[in-house]
Scaffold this active site. Structure first.
Site, PDB file in Angstrom:
ATOM      1  N   ASP A  10      31.469  98.747 -56.209  1.00 25.20           N
ATOM      2  CA  ASP A  10      31.165  97.337 -55.955  1.00 25.20           C
ATOM      3  C   ASP A  10      31.156  96.571 -57.270  1.00 25.20           C
ATOM      4  OD1 ASP A  10      30.321  94.948 -54.647  1.00 25.20           O
ATOM      5  OD2 ASP A  10      28.254  95.371 -55.191  1.00 25.20           O
ATOM      6  N   SER A  11      31.254  95.271 -57.174  1.00 20.50           N
ATOM      7  CA  SER A  11      31.175  94.409 -58.352  1.00 20.50           C
ATOM      8  C   SER A  11      29.785  94.476 -59.001  1.00 20.50           C
ATOM      9  CB  SER A  11      31.482  92.968 -57.950  1.00 20.50           C
ATOM     10  OG  SER A  11      30.622  92.571 -56.904  1.00 20.50           O
ATOM     11  N   TYR A  42      32.231  89.007 -58.994  1.00 21.72           N
ATOM     12  CA  TYR A  42      33.691  88.964 -58.948  1.00 21.72           C
ATOM     13  C   TYR A  42      34.190  87.725 -58.187  1.00 21.72           C
ATOM     14  CZ  TYR A  42      34.478  93.814 -60.621  1.00 21.72           C
ATOM     15  OH  TYR A  42      34.558  94.964 -61.365  1.00 21.72           O
ATOM     16  N   CYS A  73      32.936  96.161 -51.433  1.00 25.59           N
ATOM     17  CA  CYS A  73      32.903  94.789 -51.967  1.00 25.59           C
ATOM     18  C   CYS A  73      34.029  94.029 -51.285  1.00 25.59           C
ATOM     19  CB  CYS A  73      33.129  94.830 -53.477  1.00 25.59           C
ATOM     20  SG  CYS A  73      33.318  93.211 -54.261  1.00 25.59           S
ATOM     21  N   ASN A  74      33.679  92.942 -50.626  1.00 23.13           N
ATOM     22  CA  ASN A  74      34.691  92.173 -49.897  1.00 23.13           C
ATOM     23  C   ASN A  74      35.737  91.568 -50.828  1.00 23.13           C
ATOM     24  OD1 ASN A  74      33.749  91.664 -46.827  1.00 23.13           O
ATOM     25  ND2 ASN A  74      32.000  91.971 -48.154  1.00 23.13           N
ATOM     26  N   THR A  75      35.259  91.069 -51.979  1.00 21.11           N
ATOM     27  CA  THR A  75      36.163  90.404 -52.912  1.00 21.11           C
ATOM     28  C   THR A  75      37.209  91.384 -53.445  1.00 21.11           C
ATOM     29  OG1 THR A  75      34.307  88.969 -53.496  1.00 21.11           O
ATOM     30  CG2 THR A  75      36.199  88.952 -54.973  1.00 21.11           C
ATOM     31  N   GLU A 152      20.291  86.757 -55.152  1.00 15.75           N
ATOM     32  CA  GLU A 152      20.052  87.307 -56.485  1.00 15.75           C
ATOM     33  C   GLU A 152      18.844  86.684 -57.175  1.00 15.75           C
ATOM     34  OE1 GLU A 152      23.546  87.854 -58.819  1.00 15.75           O
ATOM     35  OE2 GLU A 152      24.488  89.013 -57.224  1.00 15.75           O
ATOM     36  N   CYS A 183      30.598  89.223 -47.039  1.00 16.33           N
ATOM     37  CA  CYS A 183      30.118  89.404 -48.415  1.00 16.33           C
ATOM     38  C   CYS A 183      28.943  90.358 -48.346  1.00 16.33           C
ATOM     39  CB  CYS A 183      29.692  88.065 -49.016  1.00 16.33           C
ATOM     40  SG  CYS A 183      28.892  88.211 -50.627  1.00 16.33           S
ATOM     41  N   THR A 184      28.897  91.280 -49.291  1.00 18.72           N
ATOM     42  CA  THR A 184      27.867  92.336 -49.276  1.00 18.72           C
ATOM     43  C   THR A 184      26.434  91.786 -49.274  1.00 18.72           C
ATOM     44  OG1 THR A 184      28.072  92.353 -51.685  1.00 18.72           O
ATOM     45  CG2 THR A 184      29.272  94.054 -50.463  1.00 18.72           C
ATOM     46  N   HIS A 185      26.249  90.588 -49.852  1.00 18.11           N
ATOM     47  CA  HIS A 185      24.893  90.040 -49.962  1.00 18.11           C
ATOM     48  C   HIS A 185      24.383  89.424 -48.653  1.00 18.11           C
ATOM     49  CE1 HIS A 185      25.660  90.582 -54.152  1.00 18.11           C
ATOM     50  NE2 HIS A 185      24.682  89.817 -54.590  1.00 18.11           N
TER      51      HIS A 185
HETATM   52  N1  I24 Z   1      19.688  91.066 -55.355  1.00 15.40           N
HETATM   53  C1  I24 Z   1      20.924  91.261 -55.832  1.00 15.40           C
HETATM   54  N2  I24 Z   1      21.272  91.169 -57.113  1.00 15.40           N
HETATM   55  C2  I24 Z   1      20.336  90.907 -58.030  1.00 15.40           C
HETATM   56  C3  I24 Z   1      18.752  90.786 -56.255  1.00 15.40           C
HETATM   57  C4  I24 Z   1      19.013  90.708 -57.614  1.00 15.40           C
HETATM   58  N3  I24 Z   1      17.850  90.412 -58.260  1.00 15.40           N
HETATM   59  C5  I24 Z   1      16.884  90.328 -57.301  1.00 15.40           C
HETATM   60  N4  I24 Z   1      17.423  90.547 -56.091  1.00 15.40           N
HETATM   61  N5  I24 Z   1      20.649  90.848 -59.339  1.00 15.40           N
HETATM   62  O1  I24 Z   1      21.920  91.581 -54.954  1.00 15.40           O
HETATM   63  C6  I24 Z   1      21.983  91.038 -59.830  1.00 15.40           C
HETATM   64  C7  I24 Z   1      22.284  90.137 -60.994  1.00 15.40           C
HETATM   65  N6  I24 Z   1      21.251  90.259 -61.979  1.00 15.40           N
HETATM   66  C8  I24 Z   1      21.348  91.525 -62.681  1.00 15.40           C
HETATM   67  C9  I24 Z   1      20.293  91.661 -63.754  1.00 15.40           C
HETATM   68  O2  I24 Z   1      20.371  90.547 -64.636  1.00 15.40           O
HETATM   69  C10 I24 Z   1      20.260  89.280 -64.001  1.00 15.40           C
HETATM   70  C11 I24 Z   1      21.329  89.151 -62.922  1.00 15.40           C
HETATM   71  C12 I24 Z   1      21.615  91.891 -53.612  1.00 15.40           C
HETATM   72  C13 I24 Z   1      21.042  93.259 -53.477  1.00 15.40           C
HETATM   73  C14 I24 Z   1      21.503  93.895 -52.244  1.00 15.40           C
HETATM   74  C15 I24 Z   1      20.948  95.264 -52.066  1.00 15.40           C
HETATM   75  C16 I24 Z   1      16.748  90.485 -54.781  1.00 15.40           C
HETATM   76  C17 I24 Z   1      16.516  91.882 -54.216  1.00 15.40           C
HETATM   77  C18 I24 Z   1      15.682  92.792 -54.844  1.00 15.40           C
HETATM   78  C19 I24 Z   1      15.473  94.065 -54.295  1.00 15.40           C
HETATM   79  C20 I24 Z   1      16.127  94.423 -53.122  1.00 15.40           C
HETATM   80  C21 I24 Z   1      16.972  93.530 -52.506  1.00 15.40           C
HETATM   81  C22 I24 Z   1      17.159  92.259 -53.060  1.00 15.40           C
HETATM   82  F1  I24 Z   1      15.063  92.459 -55.968  1.00 15.40           F
HETATM   83  F2  I24 Z   1      17.964  91.376 -52.475  1.00 15.40           F
HETATM   84  N1  DGL Z   2      30.189  92.185 -53.683  1.00 16.20           N
HETATM   85  C1  DGL Z   2      30.777  90.858 -53.549  1.00 16.20           C
HETATM   86  C2  DGL Z   2      31.444  90.706 -52.193  1.00 16.20           C
HETATM   87  O1  DGL Z   2      31.166  91.396 -51.246  1.00 16.20           O
HETATM   88  C3  DGL Z   2      29.760  89.765 -53.722  1.00 16.20           C
HETATM   89  C4  DGL Z   2      29.332  89.552 -55.132  1.00 16.20           C
HETATM   90  C5  DGL Z   2      30.460  89.153 -56.070  1.00 16.20           C
HETATM   91  O2  DGL Z   2      30.987  88.028 -55.968  1.00 16.20           O
HETATM   92  O3  DGL Z   2      30.789  89.973 -56.906  1.00 16.20           O
HETATM   93  O4  DGL Z   2      32.281  89.858 -52.038  1.00 16.20           O
END
Ligand code: I24
Ligand code: DGL
Length: 264
Positions: A10-11, A42, A73-75, A152, A183-185
């Site tokens: 995944d990305s 991505y 990852c969909n992208t 995020e 999208c995975t999120h």
């Molecule tokens: N969820 C995702 N990505 C993150 C996040 C998250 N931070 C909190 N939660 N960060 O994706 C990625 C980018 N960050 C990386 C570190 O530096 C700053 C930028 C979705 C996760 C899907 C499993 C919220 C969160 C969490 C725990 C579990 C689930 C969740 F903290 F959504």
């Molecule tokens: N994992 C990507 C997707 O499913 C979402 C996050 C990204 O843009 O990288 O499209």
């Protein structure tokens, strides 16, 4: 029988929604996951970069002796699944075809919606797959660039999240009876998306559908893991800091995991 692990890429960390489904549906299989967190997201990147980065992860997974690869990852799937699948001699699954085919089965009105990152929507991959399988199905597609950042920043339950989802999906409401979360999120926003779209609308989780296909392929090729008595050791790799990855992944998966840093 084949005891080798299955590779997931995944990305970043979003692909862990697919991994969680994998652990639920096929708990005996062993997983090697790589997330390119240092270069995520991505979604806004040009196709050529996504292609290059995804190939780097595929080549890394091949060094881990995987029996199958899931592009979680969909992208990345939208841009390079076809090419990777054609080049490798192990099965390679993307998340788009399973989601597209589940939507065709689910729709009763023949009107399907698809939401995803800008690149996934721009690629038109979901529409093309759906219309190749079912030309009479109409596809309404919508890019939702603000959804992943909400997840995020851990604001899934906030009033901001509700407002953004409501505003973004306004043009989709009432137009489709099935909506693909491309999208995975987005499964993390499922309750809000469901609420905005209406409870009669069927939401398709592409990752969960993909894991069903993993199961079908394992059975078909007879490559299930035989060591059901001894649990496999899942391994997780990130291109960024293992600490940040571990925090999110352990909370999400509800278990302690091995995480290592890798340079691609
Ligand atoms: N969820 C995702 N990505 C993150 C996040 C998250 N931070 C909190 N939660 N960060 O994706 C990625 C980018 N960050 C990386 C570190 O530096 C700053 C930028 C979705 C996760 C899907 C499993 C919220 C969160 C969490 C725990 C579990 C689930 C969740 F903290 F959504
Ligand atoms: N994992 C990507 C997707 O499913 C979402 C996050 C990204 O843009 O990288 O499209």
């Amino acid at each position: 029988m084949d005891n080798r692990p299955i590779g997931f890429l995944d990305s970043g960390v979003g692909g862990l929604t697919v991994v969680k489904e994998m652990m639920r549906q096929l708990p005996e299989e062993e997983i090697v996951f790589i997330g390119d967190q240092a270069r995520a997201p991505y979604g806004p990147r040009p196709a050529e970069q996504i292609r290059e980065f995804t190939w780097q992860m595929v080549n890394f997974l091949l060094t881990k002796n995987v029996k199958m690869i899931v592009i979680a990852c969909n992208t990345a799937t939208a841009v390079v699944w076809q090419e990777i699948k054609e080049k490798l001699d192990i099965p390679v699954l993307g998340v788009i075809l399973p989601g597209a085919s589940a939507a065709i089965k689910a729709t009763q009105t023949g009107k399907v919606g698809i939401i995803g990152t800008p690149m996934t929507i721009k690629s038109d991959a979901y529409r093309q797959k759906i219309q190749a399988l079912s030309p009479e199905t109409t596809v309404e597609s919508l890019s939702c660039p603000r959804f992943a950042p909400i997840v995020e920043s851990n604001e899934m339950a906030s009033s901001v999240a509700k407002k953004v989802v409501y505003e973004t999906l306004a043009s989709m409401v009432g137009k489709v009876d099935t909506l693909i979360m491309g999208c995975t999120h987005y499964p993390l926003l499922r309750p809000i998306i469901q609420n905005v779209m209406g409870k009669q609308v069927k939401l398709i989780d592409s990752g969960a559908e993909t894991v069903r296909d993993v199961s079908v392929l394992l059975n078909y090729f007879e490559i299930n893991r035989s060591r059901k008595d001894i649990r496999g050791d899942h391994r997780f790799y990130t291109t960024a800091s293992p600490k940040g990855f571990r925090e999110i992944a352990e909370q999400w998966l509800g278990q302690e995991i091995n995480v290592e840093h890798v340079e691609l």
